[in-house]
Write a protein that holds these residues in place. Sequence first.
Motif, PDB file in Angstrom:
ATOM      1  N   THR A  46       0.823  -1.204   0.000  1.00  0.00           N
ATOM      2  CA  THR A  46       0.000   0.000   0.000  1.00  0.00           C
ATOM      3  C   THR A  46       0.860   1.258   0.000  1.00  0.00           C
ATOM      4  OG1 THR A  46      -0.228  -0.082   2.409  1.00  0.00           O
ATOM      5  CG2 THR A  46      -1.987  -1.099   1.122  1.00  0.00           C
ATOM      6  N   TYR A  47       0.279   2.309  -0.567  1.00  0.00           N
ATOM      7  CA  TYR A  47       0.906   3.611  -0.595  1.00  0.00           C
ATOM      8  C   TYR A  47       1.209   4.034   0.835  1.00  0.00           C
ATOM      9  CZ  TYR A  47       1.353   8.637  -1.325  1.00  0.00           C
ATOM     10  OH  TYR A  47       1.806   9.922  -1.330  1.00  0.00           O
ATOM     11  N   PRO A  48       2.417   4.512   1.130  1.00  0.00           N
ATOM     12  CA  PRO A  48       3.447   5.051   0.239  1.00  0.00           C
ATOM     13  C   PRO A  48       4.622   4.107  -0.040  1.00  0.00           C
ATOM     14  CG  PRO A  48       3.831   5.859   2.456  1.00  0.00           C
ATOM     15  CD  PRO A  48       2.626   4.943   2.522  1.00  0.00           C
ATOM     16  N   HIS A  49       4.416   2.799  -0.120  1.00  0.00           N
ATOM     17  CA  HIS A  49       5.518   1.876  -0.390  1.00  0.00           C
ATOM     18  C   HIS A  49       6.247   2.308  -1.666  1.00  0.00           C
ATOM     19  CE1 HIS A  49       7.862  -1.696  -1.097  1.00  0.00           C
ATOM     20  NE2 HIS A  49       7.540  -2.117   0.118  1.00  0.00           N
ATOM     21  N   PRO A  50       7.603   2.400  -1.631  1.00  0.00           N
ATOM     22  CA  PRO A  50       8.363   2.940  -2.771  1.00  0.00           C
ATOM     23  C   PRO A  50       8.252   2.143  -4.067  1.00  0.00           C
ATOM     24  CG  PRO A  50       9.844   2.200  -1.013  1.00  0.00           C
ATOM     25  CD  PRO A  50       8.448   2.105  -0.480  1.00  0.00           C
ATOM     26  N   ILE A  51       8.023   0.830  -4.018  1.00  0.00           N
ATOM     27  CA  ILE A  51       7.957   0.063  -5.275  1.00  0.00           C
ATOM     28  C   ILE A  51       6.753   0.489  -6.116  1.00  0.00           C
ATOM     29  CG2 ILE A  51       6.606  -1.935  -4.509  1.00  0.00           C
ATOM     30  CD1 ILE A  51       8.652  -3.646  -6.172  1.00  0.00           C
ATOM     31  N   LEU A  52       5.740   1.065  -5.477  1.00  0.00           N
ATOM     32  CA  LEU A  52       4.565   1.523  -6.220  1.00  0.00           C
ATOM     33  C   LEU A  52       4.890   2.711  -7.125  1.00  0.00           C
ATOM     34  CD1 LEU A  52       1.918   1.259  -3.375  1.00  0.00           C
ATOM     35  CD2 LEU A  52       2.219  -0.305  -5.317  1.00  0.00           C
ATOM     36  N   ARG A  53       6.020   3.351  -6.880  1.00  0.00           N
ATOM     37  CA  ARG A  53       6.453   4.497  -7.694  1.00  0.00           C
ATOM     38  C   ARG A  53       7.514   4.115  -8.717  1.00  0.00           C
ATOM     39  NH1 ARG A  53       2.671   8.128  -7.768  1.00  0.00           N
ATOM     40  NH2 ARG A  53       2.149   9.004  -5.748  1.00  0.00           N
ATOM     41  N   GLN A  54       7.910   2.841  -8.740  1.00  0.00           N
ATOM     42  CA  GLN A  54       8.942   2.397  -9.679  1.00  0.00           C
ATOM     43  C   GLN A  54       8.357   2.099 -11.052  1.00  0.00           C
ATOM     44  OE1 GLN A  54      11.169  -0.999  -8.394  1.00  0.00           O
ATOM     45  NE2 GLN A  54      11.840  -0.027  -6.515  1.00  0.00           N
ATOM     46  N   GLN A  55       9.169   2.307 -12.068  1.00  0.00           N
ATOM     47  CA  GLN A  55       8.823   1.910 -13.428  1.00  0.00           C
ATOM     48  C   GLN A  55       9.049   0.400 -13.508  1.00  0.00           C
ATOM     49  OE1 GLN A  55       7.848   4.214 -15.634  1.00  0.00           O
ATOM     50  NE2 GLN A  55       8.260   3.449 -17.663  1.00  0.00           N
ATOM     51  N   ALA A  56       8.043  -0.356 -13.921  1.00  0.00           N
ATOM     52  CA  ALA A  56       8.181  -1.811 -14.026  1.00  0.00           C
ATOM     53  C   ALA A  56       9.037  -2.177 -15.239  1.00  0.00           C
ATOM     54  CB  ALA A  56       6.807  -2.453 -14.133  1.00  0.00           C
ATOM     55  N   GLU A  57       9.787  -3.251 -15.098  1.00  0.00           N
ATOM     56  CA  GLU A  57      10.679  -3.729 -16.168  1.00  0.00           C
ATOM     57  C   GLU A  57       9.905  -4.619 -17.149  1.00  0.00           C
ATOM     58  OE1 GLU A  57      13.961  -2.987 -16.563  1.00  0.00           O
ATOM     59  OE2 GLU A  57      13.749  -1.611 -14.864  1.00  0.00           O
ATOM     60  N   PRO A  58      10.231  -4.536 -18.434  1.00  0.00           N
ATOM     61  CA  PRO A  58       9.586  -5.418 -19.415  1.00  0.00           C
ATOM     62  C   PRO A  58       9.899  -6.882 -19.124  1.00  0.00           C
ATOM     63  CG  PRO A  58      10.801  -3.671 -20.518  1.00  0.00           C
ATOM     64  CD  PRO A  58      11.167  -3.608 -19.062  1.00  0.00           C
ATOM     65  N   VAL A 104      -2.221  -0.216 -16.067  1.00  0.00           N
ATOM     66  CA  VAL A 104      -1.037   0.189 -16.839  1.00  0.00           C
ATOM     67  C   VAL A 104      -0.363   1.385 -16.170  1.00  0.00           C
ATOM     68  CG1 VAL A 104      -0.239   1.102 -19.071  1.00  0.00           C
ATOM     69  CG2 VAL A 104      -1.786  -0.871 -19.001  1.00  0.00           C
ATOM     70  N   ASP A 105      -1.153   2.289 -15.586  1.00  0.00           N
ATOM     71  CA  ASP A 105      -0.575   3.387 -14.809  1.00  0.00           C
ATOM     72  C   ASP A 105       0.349   2.848 -13.712  1.00  0.00           C
ATOM     73  OD1 ASP A 105      -1.653   5.548 -16.159  1.00  0.00           O
ATOM     74  OD2 ASP A 105      -3.070   6.105 -14.584  1.00  0.00           O
ATOM     75  N   HIS A 106      -0.091   1.788 -13.033  1.00  0.00           N
ATOM     76  CA  HIS A 106       0.741   1.201 -11.969  1.00  0.00           C
ATOM     77  C   HIS A 106       2.115   0.810 -12.497  1.00  0.00           C
ATOM     78  CE1 HIS A 106      -1.599   0.893  -8.317  1.00  0.00           C
ATOM     79  NE2 HIS A 106      -2.641   0.428  -8.977  1.00  0.00           N
ATOM     80  N   LEU A 107       2.162   0.260 -13.699  1.00  0.00           N
ATOM     81  CA  LEU A 107       3.436  -0.183 -14.269  1.00  0.00           C
ATOM     82  C   LEU A 107       4.371   0.981 -14.545  1.00  0.00           C
ATOM     83  CD1 LEU A 107       2.176  -2.922 -16.754  1.00  0.00           C
ATOM     84  CD2 LEU A 107       2.874  -3.189 -14.357  1.00  0.00           C
ATOM     85  N   ARG A 108       3.812   2.176 -14.634  1.00  0.00           N
ATOM     86  CA  ARG A 108       4.604   3.395 -14.856  1.00  0.00           C
ATOM     87  C   ARG A 108       4.932   4.102 -13.541  1.00  0.00           C
ATOM     88  NH1 ARG A 108       0.293   5.054 -19.163  1.00  0.00           N
ATOM     89  NH2 ARG A 108       1.072   3.953 -20.980  1.00  0.00           N
ATOM     90  N   GLY A 109       4.469   3.532 -12.420  1.00  0.00           N
ATOM     91  CA  GLY A 109       4.706   4.172 -11.126  1.00  0.00           C
ATOM     92  C   GLY A 109       3.708   5.272 -10.816  1.00  0.00           C
ATOM     93  N   THR A 110       2.582   5.255 -11.511  1.00  0.00           N
ATOM     94  CA  THR A 110       1.544   6.263 -11.318  1.00  0.00           C
ATOM     95  C   THR A 110       0.362   5.646 -10.579  1.00  0.00           C
ATOM     96  OG1 THR A 110       2.164   7.358 -13.375  1.00  0.00           O
ATOM     97  CG2 THR A 110      -0.031   7.847 -12.520  1.00  0.00           C
ATOM     98  N   LEU A 111      -0.118   6.362  -9.568  1.00  0.00           N
ATOM     99  CA  LEU A 111      -1.299   5.925  -8.829  1.00  0.00           C
ATOM    100  C   LEU A 111      -2.488   6.793  -9.212  1.00  0.00           C
ATOM    101  CD1 LEU A 111       0.350   5.517  -5.320  1.00  0.00           C
ATOM    102  CD2 LEU A 111      -0.194   3.714  -6.961  1.00  0.00           C
TER     103      LEU A 111
END
Length: 169
Positions: free
Chosen positions: A8-20, A137-144
């Motif tokens: 859950t927010y504000p966990h830092p991985i939620l703001r990371q760009q996911a790798e292909p 898809v927003d999540h994968l970009r680090g966007t909530l």
Amino acid sequence: MALRTILTYPHPILRQQAEPVTVFDQELKTLVEDMAETMYHAPGVGLAANQIGVARQVVVVDRSTSEHERTYITLVNPVISAGEGKVVDDEGCLSVIECYAKVERFRTIHVTAQDVAGNPLEFDAEDRYARIIQHEVDHLRGTLFIDRLSSLKRALYKKKLKKILQEQE
């Protein structure tokens, strides 16, 4: 299959760009099965891998047409290449506790992705289905989804969250 912990927010991985994803193997299939089980248990209608601590471009989206059905689609390395129309509707998020707000999204989108075996997928989605895909898809970009709210609403939520977290300690 195993239930995973939803971060859950504000966990830092939620703001990371996911790798292909480049390897389509049993580990990926297990991840997807765990994600689906976790999503339905929550209960939710979509889940991105980084919500369970895995920064890879994988989402599962519920496609069920009835309450008692569990049908989902897996989108690996998803890309939204076009969007049309604007619709404002309520959203919530399994990673953003106690927050629901109206968010503007495209009504219709064009999606390209791969399935869990690496096969190409290409389709158009609309309405609720399109909203869920855009959210994930927003999540994968680090966007909530709270990033799409006004600065005032975001500030009010952060204040509310701070109070919630203090009460949990």
